[in-house]
Motif scaffolding. Structure first.
Motif, PDB file in Angstrom:
ATOM      1  N   GLN A 185       0.863  -1.179   0.000  1.00 31.38           N
ATOM      2  CA  GLN A 185       0.000   0.000   0.000  1.00 31.38           C
ATOM      3  C   GLN A 185       0.901   1.230   0.000  1.00 31.38           C
ATOM      4  O   GLN A 185       1.591   1.501   0.988  1.00 31.38           O
ATOM      5  CB  GLN A 185      -0.911   0.001   1.231  1.00 31.38           C
ATOM      6  CG  GLN A 185      -1.814  -1.212   1.330  1.00 31.38           C
ATOM      7  CD  GLN A 185      -2.676  -1.162   2.575  1.00 31.38           C
ATOM      8  OE1 GLN A 185      -3.322  -0.161   2.874  1.00 31.38           O
ATOM      9  NE2 GLN A 185      -2.689  -2.260   3.314  1.00 31.38           N
ATOM     10  N   LEU A 186       0.920   1.962  -1.096  1.00 28.81           N
ATOM     11  CA  LEU A 186       1.831   3.098  -1.202  1.00 28.81           C
ATOM     12  C   LEU A 186       1.565   4.161  -0.151  1.00 28.81           C
ATOM     13  O   LEU A 186       2.480   4.852   0.290  1.00 28.81           O
ATOM     14  CB  LEU A 186       1.743   3.721  -2.597  1.00 28.81           C
ATOM     15  CG  LEU A 186       2.618   3.104  -3.680  1.00 28.81           C
ATOM     16  CD1 LEU A 186       2.490   3.888  -4.974  1.00 28.81           C
ATOM     17  CD2 LEU A 186       4.084   3.026  -3.255  1.00 28.81           C
ATOM     18  N   VAL A 187       0.328   4.277   0.287  1.00 30.17           N
ATOM     19  CA  VAL A 187       0.021   5.258   1.319  1.00 30.17           C
ATOM     20  C   VAL A 187       0.785   4.933   2.601  1.00 30.17           C
ATOM     21  O   VAL A 187       1.150   5.842   3.365  1.00 30.17           O
ATOM     22  CB  VAL A 187      -1.504   5.332   1.577  1.00 30.17           C
ATOM     23  CG1 VAL A 187      -2.033   4.037   2.180  1.00 30.17           C
ATOM     24  CG2 VAL A 187      -1.848   6.512   2.464  1.00 30.17           C
ATOM     25  N   GLU A 188       1.075   3.649   2.836  1.00 23.82           N
ATOM     26  CA  GLU A 188       1.840   3.291   4.025  1.00 23.82           C
ATOM     27  C   GLU A 188       3.318   3.637   3.863  1.00 23.82           C
ATOM     28  O   GLU A 188       3.991   3.986   4.833  1.00 23.82           O
ATOM     29  CB  GLU A 188       1.648   1.816   4.371  1.00 23.82           C
ATOM     30  CG  GLU A 188       0.228   1.493   4.785  1.00 23.82           C
ATOM     31  CD  GLU A 188       0.148   0.331   5.769  1.00 23.82           C
ATOM     32  OE1 GLU A 188       1.188  -0.072   6.330  1.00 23.82           O
ATOM     33  OE2 GLU A 188      -0.968  -0.169   5.960  1.00 23.82           O
ATOM     34  N   ALA A 189       3.834   3.542   2.646  1.00 24.56           N
ATOM     35  CA  ALA A 189       5.208   3.994   2.402  1.00 24.56           C
ATOM     36  C   ALA A 189       5.311   5.497   2.629  1.00 24.56           C
ATOM     37  O   ALA A 189       6.292   5.987   3.205  1.00 24.56           O
ATOM     38  CB  ALA A 189       5.642   3.631   0.988  1.00 24.56           C
TER      39      ALA A 189
END
Length: 265
Positions: free
Chosen positions: A66-70
């Motif tokens: 999940q890119l939002v977590e990166a």
């Protein structure tokens, strides 16, 4: 001044061994993992015991599928440190059995192994003013082809090992691009094949043996301790030639342009 070190993918395999290896040289060690802190308490206890007197440890969880977590991990790291002397982008996953697309529309291996490290590195770059960025690659990238018109491998024949090698070729190409565009001459950006290592990641794709994770950790510590080698690709401890595509400035620029579009930077 004691080192501030950020290591991703630090809870299993190569990352776990590297966390224990780097702990002794860290003033502040920031570890990232997929698991919640409660599930890696034993590892964190071992790492704390290995820290030098006065050293501190931070653990931050994020799922790079999940890119939002990166993106959130960038904020979390910036909340616990105002400088990064060493960033080791180690987190990676094998290609899944069948092509899998994330909720952001990217092939999951490419997102986890390439896009997420780019997000993290870009978000922390101003903290690495006199530091070092080490991107953990793979010798599999040498046999891959970078499909700039099909980075998600929708049309070029998906397999788990192909997806993995493709993502690592993108990471090495990005490393070469960033080395040529580093923000300061005091920042070195390198990539490294840590060895053929017997981990769950390896065995998920290949029916071969390998060295212990501690072997890779020793190689990463060696590469992390080098200086004045900006842009180098290491085969374990030896400087080596990367895939010619990765070394080509035009390909580097094209990948960067596509990446900027994908991430809307």
């Amino acid at each position: 001044m004691p080192s501030s070190i950020v290591l991703t993918g630090a809870t299993t395999g190569i990352g776990r061994a590297t966390a224990l290896r780097l702990a002794g040289r860290a003033g502040h060690l920031v570890l990232h993992g997929l698991e919640p802190e409660s599930r890696v308490a034993d590892l964190l206890g071992e790492v704390r015991a290995a820290l030098p007197r006065g050293g501190t440890l931070s653990y931050l969880a994020a799922d790079f599928s999940q890119l939002v977590e990166a993106e959130r991990l960038v904020s979390d790291i910036r909340a616990v440190t105002d400088r990064v002397d060493l960033l080791v982008n180690n987190a990676a996953r094998p290609g899944p059995a069948s092509r899998t697309v994330t909720d952001t529309g990217y092939e999951v291996t490419f997102q986890t192994n390439y896009l997420a490290p780019v997000v993290l590195t870009s978000g922390l770059l101003d903290l690495v003013t006199e530091g070092r960025i080490v991107n953990v690659a793979s010798a599999t990238h040498l046999s891959a082809t970078l499909h700039l018109d099909d980075l998600g491998l929708a049309r070029h024949g998906y397999s788990p090992s192909t997806a993995y090698a493709h993502s690592k070729l993108a990471l090495v190409t990005y490393t070469c691009w960033l080395a040529a565009h580093r923000p300061s001459p005091s920042v070195d950006v390198v990539s490294v094949h840590p060895g053929i290592i017997a981990t769950r990641l390896l065995h998920a794709m290949f029916s071969i043996g390998g060295d212990r994770p501690e072997h890779a950790a020793a190689n990463l510590e060696y590469v992390a301790s080098r200086r004045d080698d900006n842009g180098t690709y290491y085969d374990e401890r030896d400087p080596a030639s990367p895939n010619p595509e990765a070394a080509d400035p035009a390909t580097q620029d094209r990948l960067h342009a596509v990446t900027v579009d994908l991430l809307a930077y």
